[in-house]
Design an enzyme around this catalytic site. Structure first.
Site, PDB file in Angstrom:
ATOM      1  N   SER A 140       0.846  -1.190   0.000  1.00 57.03           N
ATOM      2  CA  SER A 140       0.000   0.000   0.000  1.00 57.03           C
ATOM      3  C   SER A 140       0.881   1.239   0.000  1.00 57.03           C
ATOM      4  O   SER A 140       2.039   1.190   0.440  1.00 57.03           O
ATOM      5  CB  SER A 140      -0.841  -0.032   1.281  1.00 57.03           C
ATOM      6  OG  SER A 140      -1.424   1.217   1.537  1.00 57.03           O
ATOM      7  N   TYR A 153      -1.068  -1.048  10.840  1.00 58.11           N
ATOM      8  CA  TYR A 153      -1.161  -1.532   9.444  1.00 58.11           C
ATOM      9  C   TYR A 153       0.043  -1.053   8.635  1.00 58.11           C
ATOM     10  O   TYR A 153       0.678  -1.831   7.909  1.00 58.11           O
ATOM     11  CB  TYR A 153      -2.467  -1.000   8.848  1.00 58.11           C
ATOM     12  CG  TYR A 153      -2.630  -1.228   7.364  1.00 58.11           C
ATOM     13  CD1 TYR A 153      -3.055  -2.451   6.863  1.00 58.11           C
ATOM     14  CD2 TYR A 153      -2.383  -0.192   6.460  1.00 58.11           C
ATOM     15  CE1 TYR A 153      -3.216  -2.644   5.488  1.00 58.11           C
ATOM     16  CE2 TYR A 153      -2.534  -0.385   5.095  1.00 58.11           C
ATOM     17  CZ  TYR A 153      -2.954  -1.615   4.612  1.00 58.11           C
ATOM     18  OH  TYR A 153      -3.103  -1.802   3.252  1.00 58.11           O
ATOM     19  N   LYS A 157       3.175  -3.068   6.495  1.00 57.33           N
ATOM     20  CA  LYS A 157       3.434  -2.874   5.062  1.00 57.33           C
ATOM     21  C   LYS A 157       4.863  -2.354   4.830  1.00 57.33           C
ATOM     22  O   LYS A 157       5.509  -2.733   3.849  1.00 57.33           O
ATOM     23  CB  LYS A 157       2.391  -1.926   4.457  1.00 57.33           C
ATOM     24  CG  LYS A 157       0.965  -2.490   4.450  1.00 57.33           C
ATOM     25  CD  LYS A 157       0.840  -3.757   3.594  1.00 57.33           C
ATOM     26  CE  LYS A 157      -0.588  -4.160   3.305  1.00 57.33           C
ATOM     27  NZ  LYS A 157      -0.700  -5.429   2.571  1.00 57.33           N
ATOM     28  N   THR A 190     -12.802  -1.460  -2.379  1.00 58.71           N
ATOM     29  CA  THR A 190     -13.292  -2.701  -1.768  1.00 58.71           C
ATOM     30  C   THR A 190     -14.223  -2.340  -0.605  1.00 58.71           C
ATOM     31  O   THR A 190     -14.088  -1.272  -0.003  1.00 58.71           O
ATOM     32  CB  THR A 190     -12.133  -3.582  -1.252  1.00 58.71           C
ATOM     33  OG1 THR A 190     -11.436  -2.866  -0.236  1.00 58.71           O
ATOM     34  CG2 THR A 190     -11.156  -3.915  -2.365  1.00 58.71           C
TER      35      THR A 190
HETATM   36  N1  NDP Z   1      -8.631  -1.526  -0.520  1.00 56.84           N
HETATM   37  C1  NDP Z   1      -7.692  -0.590  -0.411  1.00 56.84           C
HETATM   38  O1  NDP Z   1      -7.963   0.625  -0.395  1.00 56.84           O
HETATM   39  C2  NDP Z   1      -6.267  -0.984  -0.368  1.00 56.84           C
HETATM   40  C3  NDP Z   1      -5.854  -2.298  -0.228  1.00 56.84           C
HETATM   41  N2  NDP Z   1      -4.506  -2.584  -0.207  1.00 56.84           N
HETATM   42  C4  NDP Z   1      -4.055  -3.965  -0.054  1.00 56.84           C
HETATM   43  O2  NDP Z   1      -4.757  -4.813  -0.932  1.00 56.84           O
HETATM   44  C5  NDP Z   1      -4.882  -6.115  -0.337  1.00 56.84           C
HETATM   45  C6  NDP Z   1      -6.338  -6.543  -0.363  1.00 56.84           C
HETATM   46  O3  NDP Z   1      -7.125  -5.590   0.323  1.00 56.84           O
HETATM   47  P1  NDP Z   1      -8.733  -5.586   0.208  1.00 56.84           P
HETATM   48  O4  NDP Z   1      -9.135  -6.355  -0.967  1.00 56.84           O
HETATM   49  O5  NDP Z   1      -9.176  -4.185   0.362  1.00 56.84           O
HETATM   50  O6  NDP Z   1      -9.099  -6.377   1.530  1.00 56.84           O
HETATM   51  P2  NDP Z   1     -10.407  -7.241   1.909  1.00 56.84           P
HETATM   52  O7  NDP Z   1     -10.704  -6.895   3.336  1.00 56.84           O
HETATM   53  O8  NDP Z   1     -11.494  -7.071   0.910  1.00 56.84           O
HETATM   54  O9  NDP Z   1      -9.880  -8.738   1.802  1.00 56.84           O
HETATM   55  C7  NDP Z   1      -8.999  -9.257   2.733  1.00 56.84           C
HETATM   56  C8  NDP Z   1      -8.892 -10.741   2.482  1.00 56.84           C
HETATM   57  O10 NDP Z   1      -8.035 -11.306   3.481  1.00 56.84           O
HETATM   58  C9  NDP Z   1      -8.742 -12.362   4.148  1.00 56.84           C
HETATM   59  N3  NDP Z   1      -8.329 -12.399   5.559  1.00 56.84           N
HETATM   60  C10 NDP Z   1      -8.695 -11.553   6.553  1.00 56.84           C
HETATM   61  N4  NDP Z   1      -8.138 -11.928   7.708  1.00 56.84           N
HETATM   62  C11 NDP Z   1      -7.399 -13.040   7.442  1.00 56.84           C
HETATM   63  C12 NDP Z   1      -6.608 -13.912   8.219  1.00 56.84           C
HETATM   64  N5  NDP Z   1      -6.433 -13.700   9.536  1.00 56.84           N
HETATM   65  N6  NDP Z   1      -6.016 -14.965   7.628  1.00 56.84           N
HETATM   66  C13 NDP Z   1      -6.182 -15.200   6.307  1.00 56.84           C
HETATM   67  N7  NDP Z   1      -6.910 -14.411   5.499  1.00 56.84           N
HETATM   68  C14 NDP Z   1      -7.532 -13.338   6.061  1.00 56.84           C
HETATM   69  C15 NDP Z   1     -10.222 -12.022   3.962  1.00 56.84           C
HETATM   70  O11 NDP Z   1     -11.053 -13.157   4.005  1.00 56.84           O
HETATM   71  P3  NDP Z   1     -11.653 -13.793   5.345  1.00 56.84           P
HETATM   72  O12 NDP Z   1     -12.251 -12.689   6.130  1.00 56.84           O
HETATM   73  O13 NDP Z   1     -12.604 -14.794   4.809  1.00 56.84           O
HETATM   74  O14 NDP Z   1     -10.486 -14.446   6.012  1.00 56.84           O
HETATM   75  C16 NDP Z   1     -10.201 -11.473   2.556  1.00 56.84           C
HETATM   76  O15 NDP Z   1     -10.242 -12.527   1.626  1.00 56.84           O
HETATM   77  C17 NDP Z   1      -4.303  -5.997   1.075  1.00 56.84           C
HETATM   78  O16 NDP Z   1      -2.989  -6.474   1.084  1.00 56.84           O
HETATM   79  C18 NDP Z   1      -4.325  -4.497   1.336  1.00 56.84           C
HETATM   80  O17 NDP Z   1      -3.326  -4.114   2.233  1.00 56.84           O
HETATM   81  C19 NDP Z   1      -3.565  -1.623  -0.305  1.00 56.84           C
HETATM   82  C20 NDP Z   1      -3.929  -0.318  -0.422  1.00 56.84           C
HETATM   83  C21 NDP Z   1      -5.301   0.120  -0.467  1.00 56.84           C
HETATM   84  C1  LIG Z   2      -6.210   7.627   1.813  1.00 53.69           C
HETATM   85  C2  LIG Z   2      -4.946   6.862   1.621  1.00 53.69           C
HETATM   86  C3  LIG Z   2      -4.120   7.412   0.482  1.00 53.69           C
HETATM   87  C4  LIG Z   2      -3.417   8.686   0.857  1.00 53.69           C
HETATM   88  C5  LIG Z   2      -4.115   9.827   0.300  1.00 53.69           C
HETATM   89  O1  LIG Z   2      -4.265  10.799   1.045  1.00 53.69           O
HETATM   90  O2  LIG Z   2      -4.510   9.806  -0.878  1.00 53.69           O
HETATM   91  C6  LIG Z   2      -5.311   5.394   1.401  1.00 53.69           C
HETATM   92  C7  LIG Z   2      -4.242   4.655   0.605  1.00 53.69           C
HETATM   93  C8  LIG Z   2      -4.130   3.273   1.228  1.00 53.69           C
HETATM   94  C9  LIG Z   2      -5.329   3.149   2.100  1.00 53.69           C
HETATM   95  C10 LIG Z   2      -5.389   2.071   3.203  1.00 53.69           C
HETATM   96  C11 LIG Z   2      -4.953   0.771   2.800  1.00 53.69           C
HETATM   97  O3  LIG Z   2      -3.831   0.571   2.435  1.00 53.69           O
HETATM   98  C12 LIG Z   2      -5.901  -0.387   2.997  1.00 53.69           C
HETATM   99  C13 LIG Z   2      -6.393  -0.447   4.374  1.00 53.69           C
HETATM  100  C14 LIG Z   2      -7.443  -1.535   4.287  1.00 53.69           C
HETATM  101  C15 LIG Z   2      -8.192  -1.718   5.543  1.00 53.69           C
HETATM  102  O4  LIG Z   2      -9.255  -2.642   5.323  1.00 53.69           O
HETATM  103  C16 LIG Z   2      -8.733  -0.416   6.102  1.00 53.69           C
HETATM  104  C17 LIG Z   2      -8.391   0.800   5.288  1.00 53.69           C
HETATM  105  C18 LIG Z   2      -6.945   0.927   4.894  1.00 53.69           C
HETATM  106  C19 LIG Z   2      -6.181   1.293   6.144  1.00 53.69           C
HETATM  107  C20 LIG Z   2      -6.802   2.035   3.802  1.00 53.69           C
HETATM  108  C21 LIG Z   2      -7.155   3.465   4.298  1.00 53.69           C
HETATM  109  C22 LIG Z   2      -6.952   4.543   3.219  1.00 53.69           C
HETATM  110  C23 LIG Z   2      -5.570   4.549   2.656  1.00 53.69           C
HETATM  111  C24 LIG Z   2      -4.629   4.959   3.775  1.00 53.69           C
END
Ligand code: NDP
Ligand SMILES: C[C@H](CCC(=O)O)[C@H]1CC[C@H]2[C@@H]3C(=O)C[C@@H]4C[C@H](O)CC[C@]4(C)[C@H]3CC[C@]12C
Length: 263
Positions: A140, A153, A157, A190
């Protein structure tokens, strides 16, 4: 490029991981999906088979369990006899708020978001060396630039960048042809991210479907880093190196601080 390739996707029951599974299925890859919720994984696997996956299976379990990474790799070896791509994507639950002082939460999140990535990559490396395959690490912008309300978090990362960037160097030194792609993502639409931050961050998040495809392409092309969405993430990283304090204050100024929940 991915037709018939053997791919593991973690965190594949929802969000970006689920979308990656669907893209890979359309590309006719073999899929092994993981997450905790079996019912969701079953549905994703069914949809992957409908979309054209060469095969699709899952293992459910929590990545804070030390035995799960080896179990996942054993399943890949038994089912396929090898592995071409490992996509590390799962994250444990964390809130978007002031650091509460809960050190236990930091320890647990490190285990789920960082240590399990190291364990999965370690268990996968012998198979990936054989296939000259790829590791894709989903990170991220919060793993490059520390904004407020994501301290635990963000720490997990940043740790991924340190470990996998060092490992990439070692693989090059050893002339091992396994690529490592670090994906630096901004705000993506998401359900979990929108639920966590939309009351504080008014920006429009980027689409998870396109994000998922860009991650797969970057891995297949063996790129060192992906920045998505590209202009926003790359310009933040440039500003961080030129004027870090200005960037910090710009990030803070875009937040609706009055809406941050103090729990
Ligand atoms: N969405 C965003 O804005 C951003 C996302 N990211 C990164 O993208 C990736 C995906 O994020 P996103 O799709 O938003 O996340 P979600 O919350 O939609 O998905 C997370 C996934 O991880 C699984 N999970 C949660 N807890 C555990 C656990 N303890 N063990 C194994 N699996 C687990 C969940 O399934 P279950 O609950 O069934 O276990 C789910 O499949 C992450 O690495 C996140 O850091 C980075 C920047 C921004
Ligand atoms: C808002 C942030 C970007 C900086 C900006 O000011 O534009 C977002 C960029 C990455 C996001 C976080 C992330 O990496 C995923 C996490 C997923 C969790 O489920 C909760 C939210 C997050 C902490 C998410 C929050 C916004 C950002 C920091």
């Amino acid at each position: 490029m991915l037709r018939g390739k053997r791919v593991i996707v973690t965190g594949a029951s929802s969000g970006i991981g689920e979308q990656m599974a669907y893209h890979l299925a359309r590309m006719e890859a073999h899929l092994l999906l993981t997450a905790r919720t079996e019912a969701k994984l079953q549905k994703v696997v069914e949809r992957c088979l409908e979309l054209g996956a060469a095969s699709a299976r899952y293992i459910s379990g929590s990545m804070d369990s030390p035995s799960l990474p080896e179990e996942v790799l054993r399943e890949a070896e038994n089912a396929w006899g090898g592995l071409d791509m490992l996509i590390l994507n799962h994250i444990g639950q964390s809130s978007f708020t002031f650091f509460s002082g809960d050190v236990g939460h930091v320890r647990k999140l490190m285990e789920t978001n960082f240590v399990s990535y190291v364990a999965l990559a370690t268990a996968a490396l012998p198979l990936l060396k054989e296939s000259e395959g790829s590791i894709v690490v989903v990170s991220s912008i919060a793993g490059k630039i520390a904004g407020p309300f994501t301290a635990p978090y963000s720490a997990t990362k940043f740790a991924l960048d340190g470990f996998f960037s060092s490992l990439r160097q070692e693989l090059i030194v050893d002339k091992v042809n396994v690529s490592i792609t670090l994906c630096i993502l901004g705000y993506i639409n998401t359900e979990s991210a929108v639920r966590a931050v939309s009351h504080v961050i008014p920006d429009t998040p980027a689409p998870k479907e396109e994000c998922a495809l860009e991650i797969i392409q970057a891995g297949a092309l063996r790129r060192r880093e992906l920045h998505y969405p590209a202009p926003a993430v790359s310009s933040m990283l440039l500003l961080r190196s030129l004027a870090p304090e200005l960037l910090d204050s710009l990030v803070r100024s875009r937040y609706r601080l009055e809406n941050v929940r103090r729990t």
